[in-house]
Design a protein around this motif. Sequence first.
Motif, PDB file in Angstrom:
ATOM      1  N   GLN A 104       0.884  -1.282  -0.150  1.00 36.55           N
ATOM      2  CA  GLN A 104       0.146  -0.052   0.110  1.00 36.55           C
ATOM      3  C   GLN A 104       1.041   1.362  -0.055  1.00 36.55           C
ATOM      4  O   GLN A 104       1.723   1.735   1.209  1.00 36.55           O
ATOM      5  CB  GLN A 104      -0.726   0.083   0.886  1.00 36.55           C
ATOM      6  N   ASN A 106       1.241   4.884  -0.144  1.00 31.94           N
ATOM      7  CA  ASN A 106       0.449   6.674   0.266  1.00 31.94           C
ATOM      8  C   ASN A 106       1.586   7.593  -0.492  1.00 31.94           C
ATOM      9  O   ASN A 106       2.105   8.253  -1.048  1.00 31.94           O
ATOM     10  CB  ASN A 106       1.449   6.914   1.840  1.00 31.94           C
ATOM     11  N   GLY A 124      -3.657   9.700   0.195  1.00 39.57           N
ATOM     12  CA  GLY A 124      -4.758   8.841  -0.696  1.00 39.57           C
ATOM     13  C   GLY A 124      -3.384   6.677  -0.589  1.00 39.57           C
ATOM     14  O   GLY A 124      -2.741   7.392  -0.783  1.00 39.57           O
ATOM     15  N   LYS A 148      -7.420   4.190  -2.349  1.00 38.21           N
ATOM     16  CA  LYS A 148      -8.756   4.547  -1.270  1.00 38.21           C
ATOM     17  C   LYS A 148      -8.139   5.715  -0.125  1.00 38.21           C
ATOM     18  O   LYS A 148      -6.950   5.752  -0.005  1.00 38.21           O
ATOM     19  CB  LYS A 148      -8.837   3.823  -0.084  1.00 38.21           C
ATOM     20  N   GLY A 149      -9.213   6.432   0.190  1.00 40.64           N
ATOM     21  CA  GLY A 149      -9.130   7.695   1.100  1.00 40.64           C
ATOM     22  C   GLY A 149      -7.858   9.414   0.050  1.00 40.64           C
ATOM     23  O   GLY A 149      -7.497   9.919   0.879  1.00 40.64           O
ATOM     24  N   GLY A 150      -8.358   8.918  -1.547  1.00 41.62           N
ATOM     25  CA  GLY A 150      -7.004   9.964  -2.304  1.00 41.62           C
ATOM     26  C   GLY A 150      -7.478  11.263  -2.140  1.00 41.62           C
ATOM     27  O   GLY A 150      -8.881  11.454  -1.921  1.00 41.62           O
ATOM     28  N   LYS A 151      -6.967  12.231  -1.953  1.00 44.29           N
ATOM     29  CA  LYS A 151      -7.129  13.733  -1.472  1.00 44.29           C
ATOM     30  C   LYS A 151      -6.470  14.796  -2.366  1.00 44.29           C
ATOM     31  O   LYS A 151      -4.910  14.318  -2.917  1.00 44.29           O
ATOM     32  CB  LYS A 151      -6.618  14.108  -0.022  1.00 44.29           C
ATOM     33  N   SER A 163     -12.157  15.231  -2.041  1.00 46.16           N
ATOM     34  CA  SER A 163     -11.974  13.998  -1.714  1.00 46.16           C
ATOM     35  C   SER A 163     -11.875  12.734  -3.427  1.00 46.16           C
ATOM     36  O   SER A 163     -12.646  13.139  -4.056  1.00 46.16           O
ATOM     37  CB  SER A 163     -12.286  14.085  -0.579  1.00 46.16           C
ATOM     38  N   TYR A 164     -11.782  12.045  -3.477  1.00 48.06           N
ATOM     39  CA  TYR A 164     -11.838  10.782  -4.436  1.00 48.06           C
ATOM     40  C   TYR A 164     -11.480   9.781  -4.422  1.00 48.06           C
ATOM     41  O   TYR A 164     -10.413   9.335  -3.683  1.00 48.06           O
ATOM     42  CB  TYR A 164     -11.178  10.831  -5.393  1.00 48.06           C
ATOM     43  N   ASP A 165     -11.850   8.997  -5.037  1.00 47.45           N
ATOM     44  CA  ASP A 165     -11.046   7.364  -4.875  1.00 47.45           C
ATOM     45  C   ASP A 165     -11.417   6.459  -5.951  1.00 47.45           C
ATOM     46  O   ASP A 165     -12.561   7.263  -6.900  1.00 47.45           O
ATOM     47  CB  ASP A 165     -12.460   5.886  -3.406  1.00 47.45           C
TER      48      ASP A 165
END
Length: 320
Positions: A104, A106, A124, A148-151, A163-165
């Motif tokens: 994962q 960052n 994210g 996941k949890g993108g900004k 924010s985006y996923d």
Amino acid sequence: AGLQCDGLVEATAKVTPILADGSVRSASGMIDVDASQLHFTMNHGMVEKAAKTPLRYTMEFVGSVSDLQIKKMNFKFQELAVDGTGVITLQPKMAVKMQIQSSQLNLASLDALVPMLKAYQLAGIASMDVKVEGPTDQLAINGDLSVKGGKAAYQALLKAPISYDVKASFTKNSLRLESLAVSGPGLDAGLKGEIENFSAPKFNFALNGKEIDMDKLLKTAAPAPEAGKPAAPVVPVKTENPMLPLAKNPTIANAAGTFTANIAKLVAKGAPITNVTAKVTLKNMELNLENASLKAFEGSVNAKFAADLKSPGLKFSTSG
């Protein structure tokens, strides 16, 4: 725009023969390449690796005259770690079967590698799984990618972070965007679609949104002139087709597909527009807006638009 590097790269390799009936039948071994002390820059500093940033590749294997079994493979670059296992068949025909998984990642850590990304304040967690299988001349590649949890917060354009996923899958020659959900002040929308054949792309995308408020989302207002100073002169708009250089690119020239939009509420310059629907098609660099409709100022509007993107003067027609 070339590559500049300096520093130390350490490499170690070990091979142990495996005997059977008094002769070497196979061998096991390992490879370790550590470039953590290497510093490099590319494209005038657009991409940069500091001297202490981890960069290492290791592999443990068992090989014979017929195949190479990769027991463990690891590639680490900064916070990204990629692990893999598989078999490379050497005889009777060369083939590959590999399973590759990433850690994962960052996205904020990419700032250190690509300095220009600092302006976007990315955040994210991204991850990717890839399978590679088949003869080397007909490799099948399948993978999944997610964020996941993108900004993102580009202060020069956006009034506030969004924010985006993302959830997507891909093959050697296709991309399927299962979902791209974006949200923020005045923004609640999602995009889905797919692209087939990257050399002559065929695409189909759909944008659906509850709200897109450009006034809340974007910094669009031009700064007012200072007292006592005249406003900036109006620059005449050129009539040349800005898309003409792209039309000469064979990949873009052969692109074709459909884009649809369905937005419940759209706001621009304080004017609310509701029930926005549209269908846009592209083929042979001819863009057609079909079945566009919206409601504004207590009335309904229907329109059509066509443009020849390969004409020097950008020929277009409208109706509605």
